[in-house]
Design a protein around this motif. Structure first.
Motif, PDB file in Angstrom:
ATOM      1  N   ILE A 242       0.855  -1.195   0.000  1.00  0.00           N
ATOM      2  CA  ILE A 242       0.000   0.000   0.000  1.00  0.00           C
ATOM      3  C   ILE A 242       0.889   1.242   0.000  1.00  0.00           C
ATOM      4  O   ILE A 242       1.721   1.394   0.899  1.00  0.00           O
ATOM      5  CB  ILE A 242      -0.934  -0.014   1.227  1.00  0.00           C
ATOM      6  N   PRO A 243       0.724   2.112  -0.997  1.00  0.00           N
ATOM      7  CA  PRO A 243       1.570   3.309  -1.058  1.00  0.00           C
ATOM      8  C   PRO A 243       1.352   4.184   0.178  1.00  0.00           C
ATOM      9  O   PRO A 243       0.227   4.274   0.689  1.00  0.00           O
ATOM     10  CB  PRO A 243       1.085   4.031  -2.321  1.00  0.00           C
ATOM     11  N   HIS A 250      -5.746   3.597   6.534  1.00  0.00           N
ATOM     12  CA  HIS A 250      -5.545   2.315   7.228  1.00  0.00           C
ATOM     13  C   HIS A 250      -6.126   1.153   6.426  1.00  0.00           C
ATOM     14  O   HIS A 250      -6.945   0.371   6.926  1.00  0.00           O
ATOM     15  CB  HIS A 250      -6.160   2.347   8.631  1.00  0.00           C
ATOM     16  N   LEU A 251      -5.739   1.084   5.180  1.00  0.00           N
ATOM     17  CA  LEU A 251      -6.288   0.052   4.296  1.00  0.00           C
ATOM     18  C   LEU A 251      -5.611  -1.296   4.525  1.00  0.00           C
ATOM     19  O   LEU A 251      -4.523  -1.362   5.107  1.00  0.00           O
ATOM     20  CB  LEU A 251      -6.080   0.465   2.834  1.00  0.00           C
ATOM     21  N   THR A 252      -6.269  -2.334   4.066  1.00  0.00           N
ATOM     22  CA  THR A 252      -5.608  -3.639   4.014  1.00  0.00           C
ATOM     23  C   THR A 252      -5.739  -4.171   2.595  1.00  0.00           C
ATOM     24  O   THR A 252      -6.599  -3.723   1.822  1.00  0.00           O
ATOM     25  CB  THR A 252      -6.246  -4.646   4.994  1.00  0.00           C
ATOM     26  N   LEU A 253      -4.872  -5.105   2.267  1.00  0.00           N
ATOM     27  CA  LEU A 253      -4.923  -5.751   0.949  1.00  0.00           C
ATOM     28  C   LEU A 253      -5.435  -7.164   1.113  1.00  0.00           C
ATOM     29  O   LEU A 253      -5.006  -7.883   2.014  1.00  0.00           O
ATOM     30  CB  LEU A 253      -3.513  -5.783   0.329  1.00  0.00           C
ATOM     31  N   GLU A 254      -6.368  -7.546   0.238  1.00  0.00           N
ATOM     32  CA  GLU A 254      -6.885  -8.914   0.281  1.00  0.00           C
ATOM     33  C   GLU A 254      -6.874  -9.513  -1.122  1.00  0.00           C
ATOM     34  O   GLU A 254      -6.512  -8.837  -2.087  1.00  0.00           O
ATOM     35  CB  GLU A 254      -8.319  -8.925   0.843  1.00  0.00           C
ATOM     36  N   ASP A 255      -7.323 -10.757  -1.226  1.00  0.00           N
ATOM     37  CA  ASP A 255      -7.401 -11.457  -2.517  1.00  0.00           C
ATOM     38  C   ASP A 255      -6.071 -11.376  -3.276  1.00  0.00           C
ATOM     39  O   ASP A 255      -6.030 -10.886  -4.418  1.00  0.00           O
ATOM     40  CB  ASP A 255      -8.518 -10.872  -3.415  1.00  0.00           C
ATOM     41  N   GLU A 256      -5.010 -11.853  -2.661  1.00  0.00           N
ATOM     42  CA  GLU A 256      -3.681 -11.829  -3.281  1.00  0.00           C
ATOM     43  C   GLU A 256      -3.334 -10.436  -3.795  1.00  0.00           C
ATOM     44  O   GLU A 256      -2.887 -10.270  -4.936  1.00  0.00           O
ATOM     45  CB  GLU A 256      -3.601 -12.884  -4.389  1.00  0.00           C
ATOM     46  N   VAL A 280      -6.822   7.132  -4.636  1.00  0.00           N
ATOM     47  CA  VAL A 280      -6.306   5.972  -5.390  1.00  0.00           C
ATOM     48  C   VAL A 280      -5.929   6.416  -6.804  1.00  0.00           C
ATOM     49  O   VAL A 280      -4.863   6.064  -7.325  1.00  0.00           O
ATOM     50  CB  VAL A 280      -7.349   4.828  -5.407  1.00  0.00           C
ATOM     51  N   VAL A 281      -6.800   7.229  -7.403  1.00  0.00           N
ATOM     52  CA  VAL A 281      -6.525   7.739  -8.748  1.00  0.00           C
ATOM     53  C   VAL A 281      -5.260   8.595  -8.724  1.00  0.00           C
ATOM     54  O   VAL A 281      -4.353   8.434  -9.549  1.00  0.00           O
ATOM     55  CB  VAL A 281      -7.719   8.559  -9.293  1.00  0.00           C
ATOM     56  N   ALA A 282      -5.169   9.496  -7.737  1.00  0.00           N
ATOM     57  CA  ALA A 282      -4.005  10.376  -7.615  1.00  0.00           C
ATOM     58  C   ALA A 282      -2.709   9.581  -7.447  1.00  0.00           C
ATOM     59  O   ALA A 282      -1.651   9.994  -7.900  1.00  0.00           O
ATOM     60  CB  ALA A 282      -4.203  11.334  -6.437  1.00  0.00           C
ATOM     61  N   ALA A 283      -2.833   8.399  -6.786  1.00  0.00           N
ATOM     62  CA  ALA A 283      -1.640   7.574  -6.565  1.00  0.00           C
ATOM     63  C   ALA A 283      -1.306   6.734  -7.804  1.00  0.00           C
ATOM     64  O   ALA A 283      -0.352   5.953  -7.790  1.00  0.00           O
ATOM     65  CB  ALA A 283      -1.848   6.673  -5.344  1.00  0.00           C
TER      66      ALA A 283
END
Ligand code: ADP
Ligand code: MG
Length: 313
Positions: A242-243, A250-256, A280-283
């Motif tokens: 996560i950038p 405070h995001l999490t990553l799921e689904d690989e 997200v778009v800006a990143a």
């Protein structure tokens, strides 16, 4: 804060054989409310109603209704309570109107054909007044049970799983009837294991499991306190990490690493998602879909009963 109509303190019930169905239940019901007692099968809901309605003897604790001790002033109390039991039970060969009249008589009330007509009409049973109960559909039979429970104009009405096994349409119809009773001033305690029922109907909700009350609160307060929202963003490509530009979410990553997940307080999901998408778009992260979800009373209930997150206050 309105008057307490039913005051249960330290109520316990251990059945012969040793099973403890109620374990120190404290519960106060307010005059005029619809209170939903929510719990899985075997939680102790029917036992609780049985104790209040004098169908079984508590092992401990006290129950006051209308300011009267239910043990000592039994008759007076029972006359002011209506009960629609979980199991359908009546003389199947009796006629509807006769059966409802008879119930009224059982409580020592003088016959009142006008009042019985009102009750039957309010439940759309007037046209069926001469029918034999066994000729009626399941939903109609349940209405007869309600009519019988209302025959002596109770101030406090118990409905034990009023819509179990009733189809969706009849269930909604039943909810309307129950709402109308409340509007007419009857205090209503219903038990249910349908969360939707509690969510639709109740002013306050109590969650019971294994004979213990886990939580009692205003339905809206429960939703506000324990509700959660979630936004899930499906990415076009897996994201290695996560950038830091997105740290504040405070995001999490799921689904690989193909889904970014945001979890927030109830009601925040959509607004947060809109802002998050901009970030997200800006990143420079590509995405193909967004789903937002508000947790329901059902999610909260499952969390509570399964003892997750120490939610029981
Ligand atoms: N007459 C009885 N004798 C022994 N155990 C009982 C009796 N009635 C209920 N139980 C038990 O007490 C617990 C609570 O039952 P009940 O009050 O019917 O729960 P609910 O209505 O929430 O499904 C269950 O484990 C049930 O098996
Ligand atoms: Mg039950």
């Amino acid at each position: 804060m309105s008057e307490t109509i039913l005051d249960i303190r330290g109520l316990s019930k251990t059945y012969k054989g040793g099973l403890t169905a109620l374990d120190g239940v404290d519960l106060q019901i307010r005059k005029g409310e619809i209170f939903a007692l929510l719990g899985p099968n075997g939680a102790g809901k029917t036992t609780l109603i049985g104790a209040v309605c004098g169908l079984l003897r508590p092992s401990g604790g006290t129950i006051e209704a209308f300011g009267l001790d239910t043990q000592r002033q039994w008759r007076k109390v029972r006359q002011r309570i209506g009960l629609v039991p979980q199991e359908l039970s009546f003389d199947m060969f009796a006629q509807v109107e006769h059966s409802v009249n008879y119930s009224r008589g059982m409580f020592g009330c003088a016959p009142d054909p006008k009042r019985i007509e009102q009750v039957l009409r309010s439940l759309s049973l007037w046209d069926k007044r001469d029918a034999k109960i066994r000729e009626l559909s399941g939903g109609m039979k349940r209405r007869v049970m309600i009519a019988k429970a209302l025959s002596h104009d109770p101030e406090l009405l118990f409905l034990d799983e009023p819509t179990a096994g009733v189809d969706v349409e009849l269930r909604r119809d039943m909810w309307r009837q129950i709402g109308a009773l409340r509007d007419a001033g009857t205090t209503i305690i219903l038990t249910t294991h349908y969360i939707e029922e509690a969510q639709e109907m109740a002013d306050r909700v109590g969650v019971i499991n294994k004979g213990k009350i886990l939580l009692v609160d205003d339905k809206d307060a429960i939703m506000a306190k324990l509700g959660r929202s979630e936004a899930r963003i499906t990415l076009t490509e897996p994201l290695p990490e996560i950038p830091s530009a997105l740290d504040k979410w405070h995001l999490t990553l799921e689904d690989e690493n193909r889904t970014l997940v945001y979890a927030g307080a109830e009601g925040e999901g959509k607004r947060a998602a809109a802002e998050l998408v901009k970030a997200v778009v800006a990143a420079g992260i590509g995405f193909e879909g967004i789903v937002t979800k508000e947790s329901s009373l059902e999610d909260i209930f499952v969390d509570l009963v399964e003892g997750r997150e120490g939610l029981a206050a």
